[in-house]
Design an enzyme around this catalytic site. Structure first.
Site, short mmCIF file in Angstrom:
data_model
loop_
_atom_site.label_atom_id
_atom_site.label_comp_id
_atom_site.label_asym_id
_atom_site.label_seq_id
_atom_site.Cartn_x
_atom_site.Cartn_y
_atom_site.Cartn_z
N TYR A 33 21.41 -33.01 63.61
CA TYR A 33 19.97 -33.23 63.64
C TYR A 33 19.22 -31.93 63.86
O TYR A 33 19.82 -30.90 64.18
CB TYR A 33 19.60 -34.24 64.73
CG TYR A 33 19.70 -33.72 66.15
CD1 TYR A 33 20.92 -33.47 66.75
CD2 TYR A 33 18.54 -33.46 66.90
CE1 TYR A 33 21.00 -32.99 68.05
CE2 TYR A 33 18.62 -32.99 68.20
CZ TYR A 33 19.85 -32.75 68.77
OH TYR A 33 19.93 -32.27 70.04
N ARG A 52 19.84 -23.47 60.25
CA ARG A 52 20.77 -24.01 61.25
C ARG A 52 21.34 -25.35 60.80
O ARG A 52 22.53 -25.62 61.01
CB ARG A 52 20.08 -24.15 62.62
CG ARG A 52 21.06 -24.59 63.70
CD ARG A 52 20.45 -24.54 65.09
NE ARG A 52 19.32 -25.44 65.21
CZ ARG A 52 18.53 -25.51 66.27
NH1 ARG A 52 18.75 -24.72 67.32
NH2 ARG A 52 17.51 -26.35 66.32
N ARG A 100 34.66 -48.81 59.08
CA ARG A 100 35.02 -47.97 60.22
C ARG A 100 36.46 -47.47 60.14
O ARG A 100 37.41 -48.25 60.14
CB ARG A 100 34.82 -48.74 61.54
CG ARG A 100 35.05 -47.86 62.76
CD ARG A 100 34.80 -48.61 64.06
NE ARG A 100 34.89 -47.70 65.20
CZ ARG A 100 36.04 -47.34 65.79
NH1 ARG A 100 37.19 -47.83 65.35
NH2 ARG A 100 36.02 -46.50 66.80
N LYS A 147 24.72 -28.60 65.99
CA LYS A 147 23.70 -29.48 66.57
C LYS A 147 24.02 -30.93 66.23
O LYS A 147 23.43 -31.54 65.33
CB LYS A 147 22.30 -29.07 66.08
CG LYS A 147 21.18 -29.59 66.98
CD LYS A 147 19.89 -28.86 66.72
CE LYS A 147 18.68 -29.50 67.40
NZ LYS A 147 18.73 -29.52 68.85
N GLU A 179 23.82 -23.30 79.21
CA GLU A 179 22.44 -23.52 78.74
C GLU A 179 21.91 -24.79 79.39
O GLU A 179 22.58 -25.44 80.17
CB GLU A 179 22.41 -23.63 77.21
CG GLU A 179 23.26 -24.77 76.68
CD GLU A 179 23.36 -24.79 75.15
OE1 GLU A 179 22.41 -24.37 74.48
OE2 GLU A 179 24.39 -25.27 74.66
N LEU A 203 24.26 -23.78 71.84
CA LEU A 203 23.54 -23.97 70.57
C LEU A 203 22.73 -22.71 70.27
O LEU A 203 22.06 -22.18 71.17
CB LEU A 203 22.59 -25.16 70.71
CG LEU A 203 21.86 -25.52 69.41
CD1 LEU A 203 22.79 -26.30 68.49
CD2 LEU A 203 20.61 -26.33 69.69
#
Ligand code: PLP
Length: 283
Positions: A33, A52, A100, A147, A179, A203
């Protein structure tokens, strides 16, 4: 009528937006995301977010759901349809809908959804008061440079922060701060900004990237190195950055006052410089 959101090619009312229970982000957290801020109806740092996203997709072997230009155009369309003067656009790409099974499904298109959140970003009272941070162990996986939508450790971290009356959690690994749960972490000592160098452990923040570039044009020096929480307690200042908060001063870490409990001059200045640049360069 609620917000207009985007789901796989269609702009629909949020009440009508549906994704499958077989979507792999729902079942496995198998998605990535981006959150891009909006100032004056324009995206901030759109190119860096696209870059990114491209990296996250490549690292996970996921295909782009559209072209980068189409992605940015879709963001602009959502901003216009929802009249977002200030706020964020959230978007996620997932490995799509499939029966799945853990391994990658064959011939399954990736899925793309996005929505806006209208909120004030520029006049943030927290920028005046500063925020409180609490430290906690970093229990995340080892590819934090991606991310990913798999954010359970950050959910637990932010909840622990809120329960301790704090705004953010600073995560610690091998004695060093990595972070924040949703932000990059910095301390300031003797006029030098110290932040952890980029690696798989954190990140690569888009705001961090811009702040580092902007800092090079000031007399503030940057030292990219590991730092401990004890160094943070003894710092002159501390602050965090993220796309939706820009630069926020930190005035309390684990109950120890930083900078006498008041936002420091370096954090204040960097916030001002960042906002100026964001307004100038928003696309
Ligand atoms: N670090 C983590 C773990 C994050 O989740 C975020 C933002 O969500 C950041 C850093 C800051 O990144 P950016 O400046 O791109 O928002």
């Amino acid at each position: 009528m609620g917000r207009t959101v985007y789901v796989n090619g269609a702009y629909v009312d949020e009440a009508d937006a549906k994704v499958s229970i077989f979507d792999r982000a729902f079942l496995f957290g198998d998605g990535v995301y981006e959150v891009t801020s909006v100032i004056d109806h324009e995206l901030v740092d759109a190119d860096a977010h696209v870059e990114r996203l491209d990296r996250s997709l490549r690292e996970l072997g996921m295909a782009w759901p559209c072209t980068p230009d189409e992605l940015v155009a879709m963001h602009s369309e959502l901003i216009a349809r929802n009249d977002i003067d200030e706020g964020v656009v959230y978007m996620q790409v997932t490995r799509g809908e499939a029966e799945r099974d853990f391994h990658f499904p064959a011939d399954t298109p990736t899925s793309l959804v996005a929505f806006t959140q209208k909120r004030g970003l520029l006049d943030n009272p927290k920028a005046e008061t500063g925020v409180k941070v609490v430290s906690m162990p970093d229990i995340r996986w080892q590819r934090r440079d991606i991310k990913s939508t798999a954010l359970l450790a950050q959910v637990l971290g932010k909840q622990a922060a809120v329960e301790n009356d704090a705004y953010e959690g600073w995560m610690i690994e091998d004695g060093h701060v990595t972070e924040g749960t949703s932000s990059s972490a910095y301390i300031v000592k003797d006029g030098t900004v110290i932040t952890r160098p980029l690696s798989n452990a954190i990140l690569p923040g888009v705001t961090r990237r811009t702040i580092v570039q902007l800092m090079a044009e000031t007399d503030v020096t940057l030292d990219e190195r590991l730092f401990t929480i004890e160094e943070a307690y003894a710092a002159d200042e501390a602050f965090l950055t993220s796309a939706s908060t820009f630069v926020l001063p930190i005035v309390d870490i684990d109950g120890r006052l930083i900078g006498g409990g008041k936002p420091g001059p370096v954090a204040r200045r960097l916030r001002d410089i960042y906002i100026q640049e964001a307004r100038r360069s928003s696309t």
